[in-house]
Motif scaffolding. Structure first.
Motif, PDB file in Angstrom:
ATOM      1  N   SER A  63     -25.534 -26.521  33.896  1.00 32.55           N
ATOM      2  CA  SER A  63     -26.792 -26.964  34.501  1.00 32.55           C
ATOM      3  C   SER A  63     -26.929 -26.370  35.899  1.00 32.55           C
ATOM      4  CB  SER A  63     -26.836 -28.497  34.593  1.00 32.55           C
ATOM      5  OG  SER A  63     -25.922 -28.969  35.560  1.00 32.55           O
ATOM      6  N   VAL A  64     -28.170 -26.365  36.396  1.00 31.17           N
ATOM      7  CA  VAL A  64     -28.409 -25.836  37.748  1.00 31.17           C
ATOM      8  C   VAL A  64     -27.688 -26.689  38.791  1.00 31.17           C
ATOM      9  CG1 VAL A  64     -30.618 -27.057  37.977  1.00 31.17           C
ATOM     10  CG2 VAL A  64     -30.153 -25.096  39.416  1.00 31.17           C
ATOM     11  N   VAL A  65     -27.567 -27.993  38.501  1.00 28.92           N
ATOM     12  CA  VAL A  65     -26.860 -28.874  39.443  1.00 28.92           C
ATOM     13  C   VAL A  65     -25.400 -28.439  39.549  1.00 28.92           C
ATOM     14  CG1 VAL A  65     -26.157 -31.247  39.921  1.00 28.92           C
ATOM     15  CG2 VAL A  65     -28.400 -30.801  38.912  1.00 28.92           C
ATOM     16  N   GLU A  66     -24.797 -28.158  38.402  1.00 25.77           N
ATOM     17  CA  GLU A  66     -23.391 -27.731  38.406  1.00 25.77           C
ATOM     18  C   GLU A  66     -23.230 -26.414  39.157  1.00 25.77           C
ATOM     19  OE1 GLU A  66     -21.754 -27.216  34.492  1.00 25.77           O
ATOM     20  OE2 GLU A  66     -19.746 -26.775  35.240  1.00 25.77           O
ATOM     21  N   LYS A  67     -24.171 -25.478  38.940  1.00 25.84           N
ATOM     22  CA  LYS A  67     -24.113 -24.183  39.623  1.00 25.84           C
ATOM     23  C   LYS A  67     -24.209 -24.362  41.138  1.00 25.84           C
ATOM     24  CE  LYS A  67     -27.258 -21.019  40.902  1.00 25.84           C
ATOM     25  NZ  LYS A  67     -28.348 -20.054  40.905  1.00 25.84           N
ATOM     26  N   SER A  68     -25.224 -25.119  41.561  1.00 21.48           N
ATOM     27  CA  SER A  68     -25.455 -25.265  42.997  1.00 21.48           C
ATOM     28  C   SER A  68     -24.358 -26.076  43.684  1.00 21.48           C
ATOM     29  CB  SER A  68     -26.827 -25.904  43.246  1.00 21.48           C
ATOM     30  OG  SER A  68     -27.847 -25.004  42.848  1.00 21.48           O
ATOM     31  N   LEU A  69     -23.756 -27.019  42.955  1.00 26.43           N
ATOM     32  CA  LEU A  69     -22.644 -27.777  43.537  1.00 26.43           C
ATOM     33  C   LEU A  69     -21.512 -26.830  43.941  1.00 26.43           C
ATOM     34  CD1 LEU A  69     -22.398 -30.981  41.332  1.00 26.43           C
ATOM     35  CD2 LEU A  69     -22.462 -30.942  43.829  1.00 26.43           C
ATOM     36  N   GLY A  70     -21.310 -25.792  43.132  1.00 27.65           N
ATOM     37  CA  GLY A  70     -20.261 -24.818  43.441  1.00 27.65           C
ATOM     38  C   GLY A  70     -20.505 -24.141  44.770  1.00 27.65           C
ATOM     39  N   SER A  71     -21.767 -23.917  45.111  1.00 28.98           N
ATOM     40  CA  SER A  71     -22.120 -23.319  46.401  1.00 28.98           C
ATOM     41  C   SER A  71     -22.067 -24.369  47.509  1.00 28.98           C
ATOM     42  CB  SER A  71     -23.524 -22.726  46.310  1.00 28.98           C
ATOM     43  OG  SER A  71     -23.959 -22.281  47.565  1.00 28.98           O
ATOM     44  N   MET A  72     -22.624 -25.525  47.207  1.00 28.81           N
ATOM     45  CA  MET A  72     -22.732 -26.596  48.201  1.00 28.81           C
ATOM     46  C   MET A  72     -21.380 -27.110  48.668  1.00 28.81           C
ATOM     47  SD  MET A  72     -22.947 -30.294  48.149  1.00 28.81           S
ATOM     48  CE  MET A  72     -24.245 -31.345  47.580  1.00 28.81           C
ATOM     49  N   LYS A  73     -20.349 -27.044  47.800  1.00 26.75           N
ATOM     50  CA  LYS A  73     -19.046 -27.616  48.143  1.00 26.75           C
ATOM     51  C   LYS A  73     -18.328 -26.878  49.268  1.00 26.75           C
ATOM     52  CE  LYS A  73     -18.931 -31.417  46.322  1.00 26.75           C
ATOM     53  NZ  LYS A  73     -18.633 -32.654  47.072  1.00 26.75           N
ATOM     54  N   LYS A  74     -18.884 -25.725  49.696  1.00 28.37           N
ATOM     55  CA  LYS A  74     -18.366 -25.077  50.901  1.00 28.37           C
ATOM     56  C   LYS A  74     -18.443 -26.027  52.075  1.00 28.37           C
ATOM     57  CE  LYS A  74     -21.191 -21.494  51.135  1.00 28.37           C
ATOM     58  NZ  LYS A  74     -21.953 -21.417  49.886  1.00 28.37           N
ATOM     59  N   SER A  75     -19.404 -26.965  52.007  1.00 29.38           N
ATOM     60  CA  SER A  75     -19.626 -27.881  53.129  1.00 29.38           C
ATOM     61  C   SER A  75     -18.858 -29.183  52.938  1.00 29.38           C
ATOM     62  CB  SER A  75     -21.119 -28.175  53.266  1.00 29.38           C
ATOM     63  OG  SER A  75     -21.578 -28.945  52.154  1.00 29.38           O
ATOM     64  N   GLY A  76     -17.951 -29.240  51.965  1.00 22.52           N
ATOM     65  CA  GLY A  76     -17.124 -30.423  51.779  1.00 22.52           C
ATOM     66  C   GLY A  76     -17.939 -31.658  51.472  1.00 22.52           C
ATOM     67  N   ASN A  77     -17.556 -32.761  52.105  1.00 24.27           N
ATOM     68  CA  ASN A  77     -18.244 -34.040  51.872  1.00 24.27           C
ATOM     69  C   ASN A  77     -18.764 -34.668  53.159  1.00 24.27           C
ATOM     70  OD1 ASN A  77     -17.696 -34.207  48.969  1.00 24.27           O
ATOM     71  ND2 ASN A  77     -15.567 -34.428  49.586  1.00 24.27           N
ATOM     72  N   ALA A  78     -18.719 -33.934  54.255  1.00 24.52           N
ATOM     73  CA  ALA A  78     -19.114 -34.495  55.560  1.00 24.52           C
ATOM     74  C   ALA A  78     -20.610 -34.824  55.578  1.00 24.52           C
ATOM     75  CB  ALA A  78     -18.792 -33.486  56.658  1.00 24.52           C
ATOM     76  N   PRO A  79     -21.009 -35.750  56.444  1.00 20.46           N
ATOM     77  CA  PRO A  79     -22.440 -36.060  56.572  1.00 20.46           C
ATOM     78  C   PRO A  79     -23.214 -34.930  57.267  1.00 20.46           C
ATOM     79  CG  PRO A  79     -21.154 -37.317  58.168  1.00 20.46           C
ATOM     80  CD  PRO A  79     -20.174 -36.593  57.300  1.00 20.46           C
ATOM     81  N   PHE A  80     -24.490 -34.776  56.911  1.00 17.79           N
ATOM     82  CA  PHE A  80     -25.348 -33.776  57.559  1.00 17.79           C
ATOM     83  C   PHE A  80     -26.004 -34.383  58.795  1.00 17.79           C
ATOM     84  CE2 PHE A  80     -24.872 -31.639  53.544  1.00 17.79           C
ATOM     85  CZ  PHE A  80     -24.855 -30.302  53.917  1.00 17.79           C
ATOM     86  N   SER A  81     -25.743 -33.759  59.951  1.00 18.24           N
ATOM     87  CA  SER A  81     -26.312 -34.250  61.205  1.00 18.24           C
ATOM     88  C   SER A  81     -27.740 -33.779  61.413  1.00 18.24           C
ATOM     89  CB  SER A  81     -25.469 -33.782  62.392  1.00 18.24           C
ATOM     90  OG  SER A  81     -24.164 -34.267  62.281  1.00 18.24           O
TER      91      SER A  81
END
Lengths: 389, 101
Positions: A248-266
Motif C-alpha cells: 500500500s502507499v501507506v507502507e511505501k511512505s512509512l519507509g521514507s517517513m521513518k527517517k524521522s523516527g518517532n519524535a514529535p513535529f515542532s
C-alpha cells in the motif's frame, strides 16, 4: 550535561561544523567568476546555480531567500557575494540579507569592477583575507542541541525503508531528545502518511499545517500527471513497489517517513526559511535530492544524513553528507562513497538499534571535524534551488 | 557476511507492535524461518512461497484485522490468513489510494 561536539561558534550564536568561506553568485551570469575565485583560494566553496534573473513572483522569492539563507549557514565563516550588476535579484539585496549573521561579508559586482578578470582579482584577494582570518578560529566544545541535521534518501531500494531509514530515525530521535534539530522533507514521498505525521504534531495548528502541506503537494502531482503525457504513471505507488513487497502507499511512505523516527513535529517550514524553534521539523519540498538538501542547508542544517540503497556519490558544498546504505552489496561495491554499512542488519551482524547508535556517533564525529567520503572526493552536486512551476 | 547466513531463512520485525515480519531471504513452504527482533530471536513455520522483502504473518490474522508494520497501520486483511502466510495485495487492502493508487 548531554553529548557534546567540537564546533565553531559564530557571532550570532549559531555553531558551524566546518569553517569555510562561501563564494556565492547572486545570478548565474557571475557563476564562472565565483568559481575562479574559489579555485584560487583553498578553504572556500562556491555554489553553481542557473537562477537569479528572469524570474518573477514566488519563484524569484524562493531563489532570493534560499541564496541568502545559504550564506547565513554557520558552516561558513565568511561570504563573498558575486554579482553581475543588472540582474533581477540584486547582489546588494543578497548581502543585506546575510548581514544579520554578523559574519565576514563582501560583495563583488562584475560590471562595477570593469570586467571578469578584475572581478576575479578583487574577489580572490577578499577571499584570501577572509580565509586567513577564519583560520585563526578554534573549535570549542558545544552542546549537541546546537546541531541540525537534514534527512534525505535517494537512489533507494527495498533496504532503504527496512534498514537504513529506520536506523537513521533512531539516531534522529536521539538528537531531538537532547534538544537538537532534524528536518524531514520529500513531501512527494510522504503521501499516505499525513494522518500519522499529523498525530505526531506538538499541537493542532502544526497538525493542520502538516495535513495542508501534504494535500497541496498531492494536488500539484495530480495536476501534473493529468496534464502530461505521463498520466499513466501513478503518483502514489509504482508496480515496482508492489513487486518489491510493498502492499500500500501507506507502507511505501512509512519507509521514507521513518527517517524521522518517532519524535514529535515542532513545526512546518517553507522552502528558503529556517525554523524558529528547535526539534524535528517538516520542510515543504519535492523529492529531488538536491532540492531537498539545499532547502535543509538553507534552514540551517550543518550536516545531511543520506540513506541510499542503490548508492549515490553526491555531496553538498561546505556541508558534510553522511551516506548510509542498507544494502550490504552496495556497501562493498561503493566503499569509496558510502560512510556507514547499515546492511549489517540484513546479514545479522547488527540490529536496528545498534546501527542507529552507530549513525548517531558518526554525526557527532563528523560535527567535530571528521571528513565524510563525499567531502574528500569533492562531491558538491546537490546544491540546487527548487523552482515553482 | 557470515558464511552460515546465506543458508539461513530469516525475517525481521521492525517495530515491536508489528504483526508481520519482512523476509530477509526468499522463503518456501515448510521453511523454519528465524524471526529477528531487536534483542530476541524466535521462529515461524513458513506456509507458502514468500519472496525477499515481502511480509510474513507472525500470528493468525482475521478478516478486517489491522496489519502493522513500523508500528503503524499499513492496511487491513481482505480475508483471514494463518501464521506463516504471505501478506500482500491479494489478501490485504488499504483505503488510502484505492481510487488513484
Amino acid at each position: 550535561m548531554g553529548d557534546t561536539f567540537m564546533g565553531y561558534r559564530r557571532k550570532d550564536g549559531k555553531v558551524g561544523v566546518r569553517n569555510l568561506i562561501a563564494v556565492i553568485p547572486s545570478v548565474f551570469c557571475s557563476g564562472k567568476v565565483a568559481e575562479r575565485i574559489a579555485y584560487q583560494v583553498p578553504g572556500t566553496v562556491y555554489f553553481r546555480h542557473p537562477v537569479g534573473c528572469s524570474q518573477v513572483g514566488e519563484d524569484l522569492e524562493i531563489t532570493a531567500k534560499t541564496l541568502i539563507q545559504i550564506g547565513k549557514n554557520p558552516n561558513f565563516a565568511g561570504v563573498v557575494v558575486v554579482g553581475l550588476g543588472c540582474e533581477r535579484f540584486s547582489p546588494y539585496e543578497m548581502a543585506e540579507g546575510i548581514t544579520g549573521s554578523q559574519k565576514m561579508l563582501e560583495t563583488v559586482v562584475i560590471q562595477e569592477e570593469g570586467d571578469s578578470l578584475e572581478a576575479i582579482q578583487r574577489g580572490t584577494k577578499i577571499a584570501r583575507e577572509m580565509q586567513q582570518l577564519a583560520s585563526r578560529q578554534q573549535r570549542e566544545e558545544c552542546d549537541v542541541s546546537e546541531l541540525m541535521i537534514g534527512l534525505n534518501c535517494g537512489g533507494s531500494d527495498m533496504t532503504s525503508g527496512l534498514f537504513a531509514n529506520p536506523a537513521l530515525g533512531i539516531a534522529s530521535d536521539k538528537l531531538v531528545a537532547q534538544g537538537g534539530s532534524s528536518i524531514l522533507s520529500e513531501i512527494t514521498e510522504l503521501l499516505g502518511t499525513e494522518h500519522i505525521l499529523a498525530r505526531r504534531a506538538v499541537n493542532e495548528s502544526v497538525a493542520q499545517d502538516i495535513m495542508g502541506t501534504i494535500e497541496r503537494m498531492e494536488q500539484r502531482l495530480l495536476r501534473q500527471t493529468q496534464e502530461s503525457s505521463n498520466s499513466s504513471r501513478n503518483h502514489l505507488i509504482s508496480t515496482g513497489n508492489y513487486a518489491g513487497g510493498l502492499s500500500s502507499v501507506v507502507e511505501k511512505s512509512l519507509g521514507s517517513m521513518k527517517k524521522s523516527g518517532n519524535a514529535p513535529f515542532s513545526g512546518v517550514i517553507k522552502y528558503g526559511e529556517e525554523p524558529v524553534t528547535k526539534g524535528l521539523h517538516l520542510l515543504d519540498s519535492p523529492g529531488h535530492d538536491g532540492e531537498v538538501t539545499t532547502g535543509q542547508v538553507a534552514a540551517g542544517a550543518q550536516i545531511i544524513v543520506f540513506p541510499t540503497g542503490r548508492g549515490t556519490p553526491t555531496g553538498f558544498p561546505g556541508v558534510p553528507v553522511i551516506k548510509v546504505t542498507g544494502n550490504p552489496k552496495t556497501y562493498l561495491r561503493m566503499k569509496e562513497n558510502i560512510d556507514i554499512n547499515a546492511g549489517k542488519i540484513l546479514t545479522g551482524e547488527s540490529t536496528l538499534e545498534q546501527t542507529g547508535e552507530e549513525i548517531y556517533q558518526e554525526i557527532l564525529e563528523v560535527a567535530s571535524g571528521k571528513t565524510v567520503k563525499a567531502e574528500i572526493l569533492g562531491h558538491d552536486e546537490q546544491f540546487c534551488i527548487t523552482r515553482v512551476p | 557476511m557470515k558464511e552460515v547466513m546465506a543458508k539461513e531463512k530469516a525475517a525481521i520485525v521492525i517495530d515491536q507492535k508489528d504483526n508481520i515480519a519482512v523476509a530477509l531471504t526468499d522463503l518456501t513452504k515448510g521453511d523454519d524461518c528465524e524471526v529477528r527482533s531487536n534483542d530476541t530471536i524466535t521462529s515461524v513455520q513458513v506456509e507458502e512461497s514468500i519472496p525477499f522483502g515481502h511480509k510474513i504473518a507472525l500470528q493468525r490474522l482475521e478478516k478486517n484485522e489491522i496489519v502493522y508494520k513500523y508500528g503503524e497501520e499499513i492496511g487491513k486483511m481482505k480475508e483471514a490468513a494463518e501464521i506463516g502466510s504471505w501478506i500482500h495485495t491479494h489478501n490485504m487492502y488499504c483505503d488510502r489510494g484505492l481510487k488513484n493508487g
